[in-house]
Design a protein around this motif. Structure first.
Motif, PDB file in Angstrom:
ATOM      1  N   THR A 202     -22.135  11.469  14.286  1.00  0.00           N
ATOM      2  CA  THR A 202     -20.893  11.962  14.860  1.00  0.00           C
ATOM      3  C   THR A 202     -21.096  12.297  16.337  1.00  0.00           C
ATOM      4  O   THR A 202     -22.222  12.463  16.809  1.00  0.00           O
ATOM      5  CB  THR A 202     -20.429  13.232  14.122  1.00  0.00           C
ATOM      6  N   LYS A 203     -19.987  12.423  17.059  1.00  0.00           N
ATOM      7  CA  LYS A 203     -20.059  12.765  18.482  1.00  0.00           C
ATOM      8  C   LYS A 203     -20.662  14.167  18.652  1.00  0.00           C
ATOM      9  O   LYS A 203     -21.414  14.406  19.603  1.00  0.00           O
ATOM     10  CB  LYS A 203     -18.662  12.718  19.099  1.00  0.00           C
ATOM     11  N   LYS A 204     -20.335  15.067  17.717  1.00  0.00           N
ATOM     12  CA  LYS A 204     -20.863  16.425  17.781  1.00  0.00           C
ATOM     13  C   LYS A 204     -22.377  16.409  17.647  1.00  0.00           C
ATOM     14  O   LYS A 204     -23.094  17.088  18.392  1.00  0.00           O
ATOM     15  CB  LYS A 204     -20.244  17.270  16.661  1.00  0.00           C
TER      16      LYS A 204
END
Length: 296
Positions: free
Chosen positions: A122-124
């Protein structure tokens, strides 16, 4: 288990792991790094088995349900991690060895997680991992410091072993109680390192210092830490868990500074702050996103 609580358990495990390098530094000069790793696994495996028996957990689980391949890979990974990590610490120092080993693990874990589970990062996770690794790089920067290339390679190998263990352990805890699974993994890993007991001098174990180091490494940094870690893996992605483990090098760095007297620069402080920011960002889970955690 609540996702936030699981992440806290991983952070607690990482803090315990962060004391391993310092423990080795305080051990007798006669204690070889490979021998220390073998002792750690033996004490840890026996402690976990004893705990299972005391709590009357079913260690004799249904063989047909046992994830044999993941258990084998996990045991081999832990057996490889011990000599690689402790040798890296000897060659590069506590801070550098721990930073490189755990700092390289998140990226390697992300790749393995994608290969094994087809789970895209994920981007996180990417942002937190990049920030954490950048912080680790800042922690490595010291005046007049020279990095041992062989030690660096060993540290990366240790990081790969840890990433591999975390990835396959995700499968193990789906079929076996985390404590039972950890006892099987570490007991098997200890058996794999039995030859080390005959290859290296073990006389350091009979001293109070040796006994203390062995108990600390085996019970706290292995048995307790990996039970916490394995339990948390039930509700946290493997790649997320490894990134949260960046708390380990920060712990090692702080112990190196305040206990072993290693030097501290402004860049190092900035690096520690970056790692803390990445951990806080990854640990924070708004109520709206708690249900978005996908179980692998």
């Amino acid at each position: 288990m609540n996702t936030s609580l699981s992440k806290i358990l991983i952070l607690c495990a990482a803090v315990l792991w962060g004391t391993t390098g310092t423990a080795q530094a305080l051990a007798s000069s006669e204690a070889h790094s490979v021998a220390i790793g073998a002792v750690r696994l033996a004490v840890g495996g026996l402690s976990l088995l004893a705990a299972c028996l005391i709590q009357k957990k079913k260690v004799d689980v249904d063989v047909r349900r046992l994830p044999i391949l993941p258990l084998t890979v996990a045991a081999a990974s832990m057996a490889a991690y011990q000599p690689l990590f402790f040798s890296a610490v000897i060659k590069t120092g506590v801070a550098v060895g721990t930073m490189v080993a755990i700092g390289s693990a998140p990226l390697l874990s992300g790749v393995l997680n994608y290969i094994v589970y087809s789970k895209k990062p994920t981007k996180k996770w990417l942002l937190a991992t990049f920030t954490g690794i950048l912080g680790c790089c800042c922690l490595l920067l010291k005046k007049d410091s020279q990095i041992d290339v062989i030690g660096l390679g060993m540290a990366i190998g240790a990081g790969a072993s840890f990433a591999c263990y975390t990835t396959v352990n995700k499968k193990i805890v789906q079929y076996v109680d985390p404590q039972v699974g950890a006892s099987l993994v570490f007991t098997t890993a200890a058996v794999l390192l039995i030859p080390c007991w005959f290859m290296y001098d073990m006389s350091w174990l009979v001293s109070l210092n040796g006994i203390g180091i062995a108990l600390h490494l085996g019970i706290l940094t292995t048995a307790l830490a990996y039970v916490l870690f394995s339990t948390a893996l039930k509700s946290v992605h493997a790649s997320t868990a490894v990134t949260l483990s960046l708390a380990e090098p920060v712990t090692a760095f702080l112990l190196g500074v305040f206990l072993l007297g290693e030097s501290l620069t402004l860049v190092n402080i900035c690096g520690a702050v970056l790692v803390f920011v990445s951990l806080a960002f990854l640990t924070y889970s708004p109520k709206s996103s708690l249900n978005q955690e996908v179980h692998i």
